[in-house]
Motif scaffolding. Structure first.
Motif, PDB file in Angstrom:
ATOM      1  N   THR A   1      -0.249 -15.654  12.473  1.00  0.00           N
ATOM      2  CA  THR A   1      -0.767 -15.796  13.835  1.00  0.00           C
ATOM      3  C   THR A   1      -1.996 -14.925  14.064  1.00  0.00           C
ATOM      4  O   THR A   1      -2.973 -15.352  14.676  1.00  0.00           O
ATOM      5  CB  THR A   1       0.316 -15.427  14.862  1.00  0.00           C
ATOM      6  N   ALA A   2      -1.962 -13.703  13.536  1.00  0.00           N
ATOM      7  CA  ALA A   2      -3.102 -12.805  13.745  1.00  0.00           C
ATOM      8  C   ALA A   2      -4.304 -13.271  12.933  1.00  0.00           C
ATOM      9  O   ALA A   2      -5.451 -13.194  13.386  1.00  0.00           O
ATOM     10  CB  ALA A   2      -2.722 -11.374  13.366  1.00  0.00           C
ATOM     11  N   ASN A   3      -4.041 -13.790  11.737  1.00  0.00           N
ATOM     12  CA  ASN A   3      -5.134 -14.281  10.910  1.00  0.00           C
ATOM     13  C   ASN A   3      -5.821 -15.472  11.567  1.00  0.00           C
ATOM     14  O   ASN A   3      -7.044 -15.634  11.464  1.00  0.00           O
ATOM     15  CB  ASN A   3      -4.594 -14.668   9.528  1.00  0.00           C
TER      16      ASN A   3
ATOM     17  N   LYS B   1      -3.795  -5.767   2.524  1.00  0.00           N
ATOM     18  CA  LYS B   1      -3.320  -6.863   1.680  1.00  0.00           C
ATOM     19  C   LYS B   1      -1.824  -7.091   1.793  1.00  0.00           C
ATOM     20  O   LYS B   1      -1.331  -8.180   1.523  1.00  0.00           O
ATOM     21  CB  LYS B   1      -3.697  -6.601   0.208  1.00  0.00           C
ATOM     22  N   LYS B   2      -1.091  -6.041   2.173  1.00  0.00           N
ATOM     23  CA  LYS B   2       0.361  -6.180   2.277  1.00  0.00           C
ATOM     24  C   LYS B   2       0.784  -6.817   3.608  1.00  0.00           C
ATOM     25  O   LYS B   2       1.935  -7.188   3.785  1.00  0.00           O
ATOM     26  CB  LYS B   2       1.025  -4.804   2.134  1.00  0.00           C
ATOM     27  N   SER B   3      -0.148  -6.938   4.533  1.00  0.00           N
ATOM     28  CA  SER B   3       0.204  -7.426   5.871  1.00  0.00           C
ATOM     29  C   SER B   3       0.502  -8.915   5.856  1.00  0.00           C
ATOM     30  O   SER B   3      -0.078  -9.670   5.076  1.00  0.00           O
ATOM     31  CB  SER B   3      -0.945  -7.156   6.839  1.00  0.00           C
TER      32      SER B   3
ATOM     33  N   GLY C   1       3.678 -10.183  15.874  1.00  0.00           N
ATOM     34  CA  GLY C   1       4.943  -9.491  16.082  1.00  0.00           C
ATOM     35  C   GLY C   1       5.275  -8.508  14.973  1.00  0.00           C
ATOM     36  O   GLY C   1       5.776  -7.418  15.222  1.00  0.00           O
ATOM     37  N   LYS C   2       4.973  -8.897  13.739  1.00  0.00           N
ATOM     38  CA  LYS C   2       5.374  -8.060  12.603  1.00  0.00           C
ATOM     39  C   LYS C   2       4.350  -6.988  12.266  1.00  0.00           C
ATOM     40  O   LYS C   2       4.690  -5.978  11.644  1.00  0.00           O
ATOM     41  CB  LYS C   2       5.610  -8.936  11.368  1.00  0.00           C
TER      42      LYS C   2
END
Lengths: 389, 388
Positions: free
Chosen positions: B104-106, B214-216, B221-222
């Motif tokens: 969603t953020a991407n 890179k780990k995101s 929400g997360k």
């Protein structure tokens, strides 16, 4: 695909026999069939034939309701940069025949339009007709005018005061008369004519000069001996809405599936209208609705038979509505009983009302706007509750 | 472009695989709902009724029907000179950046240039697949009054359902001190609705940082919300009291339709001051036949009903022959049901033909018939059905 035709719709001045419904609006914007206005049929017939330039000519009555209904013509795909929809007032009235400035101004519409040919229609002759085919037959005939008619076998009961066409042995129209209920069989003129713009303007200006300019159909009948007229027979459903009884009968005809199929979606030709954002109709516990046409946004809990319900009608539990036409946003309260009644918009029929009329003389409950004489500002609040005029 | 106080971004790219046959050819926000609407109509109408005039709609999965439905946005007054509606597809950029949305953020990150052109003070992030009425203007005033960096719409859910949601733990002033995703032992019953108002300058900073991680999972929400909390940003919960449903499963989709039939239901499609707008199609009025029975149901225009309908929602253009019955079901547009059919506890998609004497449902579970199927007697032959 473009064609070389423009549409002209004549909005007749009110007929004497339908005054209850046309006091506050022209006949063309009287609601019919639950979801439509009278003019929707003529307008849809034109756009279904690919006509993209439509002029609507009214008389002296207030066209506010009609203009509100049409807007920019978006629902008919007539909200165009090029051509589109145009409305003219005060065009069809003998008292204005001498007003050269007004007539000249309105004639600019014809001069400015690029199309060379005109299809003239009346709004109150309700049908679903293939105008493309009329154009095709008109051009094949090589005649100056094509007049559309329907052969009927009930001219002694219906089509009162309509024009009739006489066709001679050569297959041309040689006269246009009046139906006076004497004969069963008649060729009823549908007041649809196809002719060149040049010829139409010639008729109009000659009529003005002679001081006898009348309605569109009169232009043709006054010049009948000077031109050749091709008759075109229409075989589908036709209703001439020119009285309260004809209005009532037309609505009731719509309960017949064959009529609905003939009218609403003939060969894929839809009838377009202004559509509101209303939800689907809600049928509550105990709703008992049969043989009825229902528009959107109604809330039904009572008994309804053989009726037409327009958008936002409320029929409460315990109410009875039989053989009625209920127009927009009316409420029939619990305990009310209605038979053969036309309820105009925004009425509240109270719970103790017993209203009954006959099919031949349906009663109209006129459009109501609540007016509290002790508090004028309640008028403003009341207006906010209505969807439209 | 003039500076905007707030623009809306609607996340409408999800497939909604839990809706099974209903989303095999169409994105979830474009699934039909409520007798004449699409799911996204509720969010779009909320924007329109709230006075939001600039909306970006992020599409991805099977976008064609959704794109056609939105068009130029005129049904929601979003055909504007300055602003209006814009459909935002995933796209590649220079250096092979961009592409399919990763989270969603991407999705928002990839459309930063769209947002920047309006230079908004705030950005409203919305999901395109919930059913509710909300005045985002009130939420914005709350956001401004609190001086929040971010405000999150929350909904009080029953305690036993809380483990299914992202839960906001708040202080007395509704400031958020902790966010727990699907907690086993919830401390609160305030579930995130996935509705956020962010100060754009703050959000932009976090989106850029998140993209470098890179780990995101690049999810609000997360990732974004927890990061903002960890940095001590001012996050507030905005409590919403009203009807709200995430129609993400067959059961919730069916339940939401049954909710519409309840007396005084919380959604109230008939409310004049908060209309749900949608793209309109041309149909004649509904005809109710001589022997019909219709009770506790919503039925739209264009239908021809000769049989019996109870506890159901019927979309435009449905034909129901005499002697046939529809109970506890959702029947979508232009479906034809021949004589002697029973449809019970079912969701029937568009343009299905249910032939004479067929039986659909009656298993007690919710039966789903995908669009353009033909159902012969007995049920299941010549088409398919999904029985949970």
């Amino acid at each position: 695909m473009l064609n070389d035709y423009m549409g002209v719709i004549y909005v007749e001045t009110s007929f004497d026999n339908i005054r209850a419904l046309t006091k506050i609006r022209p006949l063309a914007s009287v609601p019919v069939g639950g979801s439509y206005r009278v003019i929707d049929f003529a307008l849809s017939n034109l756009v279904n034939a690919g006509i993209r330039n439509v002029g609507i000519f009214g008389g002296m009555e207030d066209l506010t309701s009609l203009m509100d209904h049409l807007g920019k013509g978006a629902e008919w795909d007539l909200n165009r940069k090029k051509d589109g929809i145009f409305i003219f007032e005060g065009m069809l009235d003998t008292s204005f025949s001498g007003n050269v400035k007004r007539i000249k101004k309105n004639m600019e519409y014809f001069v400015r339009s690029k199309q060379k040919n005109v299809i003239m229609m009346s709004s109150h002759m309700v049908c679903n007709i293939d105008i493309k085919d009329v154009i095709k037959k008109h051009e094949e005939s090589k005649k100056e005018v094509t007049a559309v008619y329907k052969k009927v076998e009930n001219a002694n009961e219906k089509f009162d005061n309509c024009d009739c066409i006489r066709i001679d042995k050569k297959g041309e129209v040689n006269n246009i008369g009046k139906n006076l209920f004497f004969r069963k069989e008649e060729n009823i003129s549908m007041e649809i004519f196809v002719l060149s713009k040049e010829l139409l303007l010639k008729f109009i200006f000659e009529g003005i000069q002679d001081g006898s300019y009348y309605t569109g159909r009169d232009l043709i009948s006054r010049n009948i001996n000077k031109i050749s007229i091709n008759p075109y027979e229409f075989k589908g459903y036709l209703s001439c809405i020119n009285s309260t009884k004809e209005y009532f009968d037309f609505n009731m005809d719509l309960l017949n599936k064959k009529t609905r199929d003939d009218l609403f979606n003939k060969d894929g030709r839809l009838i377009y209208t202004k559509v509101k954002d209303t939800p689907p109709t809600l049928y509550k516990e105990g709703a008992d609705v049969r043989n009825t046409l229902v528009s959107n946004g109604c809330i039904l809990a009572g008994k309804v038979r053989n009726s037409i319900l327009a958008r936002g009608t409320v029929v409460e539990k315990g109410a009875t509505v039989e053989d009625c036409i209920i127009l927009q946003a009316s409420v029939i309260q619990s305990g009310a009983v209605l038979r053969n009644i036309i309820v105009d918009k925004n009425n509240i029929i109270k719970s103790n009302e017993r209203l009954s009329a006959s099919k031949n003389y349906p009663l109209v409950i006129e459009k109501d706007i609540k007016w509290d004489k002790d508090n004028y500002f309640s008028f403003v609040d009341e207006l906010g509750k209505y969807d439209d005029d | 472009m003039r500076k905007k106080e707030m623009i809306a971004m609607i996340l409408a790219g999800g497939q909604g695989s839990r809706l099974k046959e209903l989303t095999e050819n169409v994105a979830k926000p474009a699934v039909s709902f409520g007798g004449k609407y699409k799911i996204i109509d509720f969010t779009l109408s909320n924007c329109s009724n709230s006075g939001i005039d600039t909306v970006g709609i992020l599409t991805q999965y099977e976008p064609h029907i959704l794109n056609n439905h939105i068009g130029n946005g005129s049904p929601w007054d979003l055909d504007r000179i300055d602003g209006g509606v814009t459909l935002l597809q995933p796209h590649t950029k220079k250096n092979d950046e961009g592409g399919w949305y990763k989270g969603t953020a991407n999705a928002i990150y990839q459309n930063m240039r769209f947002i920047e052109q309006y230079d908004p003070v705030n950005v409203l992030i919305l999901s395109g697949d919930h059913i509710y009425k909300m005045d985002y203007g009130k939420m914005l005033r709350y956001h401004v009054t609190k001086g929040a960096d971010a405000t999150i719409g929350v909904f009080e859910v029953p305690l036993k359902e809380a483990p299914s949601f992202g839960i906001m733990n708040v202080n007395e002033d509704m400031s958020i001190y902790e966010f727990e995703e699907k907690p086993k032992n919830p401390k609160s019953t305030l579930a995130s609705m996935g509705i956020y108002i962010f100060n754009w300058q703050v959000l932009k900073e976090y989106l850029c940082k998140d993209e470098l991680d890179k780990k995101s999972e690049n999810d609000f929400g997360k990732n974004i919300i927890p990061d903002m909390l960890a940095d001590g940003k001012k996050l507030f919960a905005y409590p919403f009291e009203g009807y709200w449903k995430d129609v993400g499963t067959i059961e919730s989709f069916w339940d939401a339709h049954m909710d519409l039939l309840k007396e005084d239901n919380g959604l109230n499609l008939f409310e004049k001051n908060w209309k749900i707008n949608t793209r309109q199609y041309t149909y004649p009025p509904l005809y109710v036949g001589e022997n019909s029975v219709i009770e506790r149901s919503l039925v739209d225009k264009g239908c021809e009903i000769e049989g019996e309908i109870k506890n159901s929602v019927i979309f435009p253009g449905v034909k129901l022959a005499a002697g046939s019955k529809i109970y506890d079901s959702v029947v979508m547009a232009n479906t034809v049901i021949d004589e002697g059919v029973t449809v019970e506890r079912a969701i029937v998609a568009e343009r299905v033909h249910i032939k004479k004497n067929a039986v659909v449902g009656t298993t007690g579970e919710i039966t789903v018939i995908g669009e353009d199927r033909t159902i012969e007697s007995p049920a299941g032959k010549g088409g398919d059905k999904h029985v949970k």
